[in-house]
Design an enzyme around this catalytic site. Sequence first.
Site: not given
Length: 230
Positions: A150, A188
């Site tokens: 991701s 993230k």
Amino acid sequence: MLTRKQHELLMFIHERIRETGVSPSFDEMKAALDLASKSGIHRLITALEERGFIRRLAHRARALEVVKLPDQAAAQPARARGPFVPDVIEGGGRPAANANEPGTRELPLLGKIAAGTPIAAIQHERDRMAVPEALLGAGEHYLLEIEGDSMIEAGILNGDYAIIRQVDSASSGEIVVALVEDEEATLKRLRKKGASIALEPANRAYETRIFGPDQVKVQGRLVGLIRRYS
């Protein structure tokens, strides 16, 4: 030859881009240099641009690129390329553990971290690896193995080893190890949206997740990567 204020501003911009991938705002630069107005920052930026140290990127707000550094800072090349571009150590195999090479520091490898959907929280130390001091700086650091895709648009790939500086807070836009609801850890980009915290992937196939401020704890900030090739 740069004046003291020109040098201070250049290094502040350079360090902020190294840390976050985003150039600082004029207000941030004004505060960092303790200037009374933003007009002083405009003059310093123009002077740096004329001397070839920085470049303004067209059609982008707050977009500055550090082209070069003064001779005394040449050992730390600029990395202003928009979104976060991590320092990567490339090797032909698994990074050596227990190495005693000059200019390196042994860091604990604490397990895997998801760069996709969150996985189990960070584990206890399972190994140690030698990392160049040039990537570390002050503070405590540790390593996590990346699992998932991701964050690929930020140059963070499955199987990389993330070099993490241990901190408990971060600025909006920084890539962090986030502990979600004290159970799951993920890597993230952190975005602060009012009273909420957004954990943003760097892959269009994944969605940004929004949490309340009490649901996310920062466990560290990404400062570099080790990449191996089989």
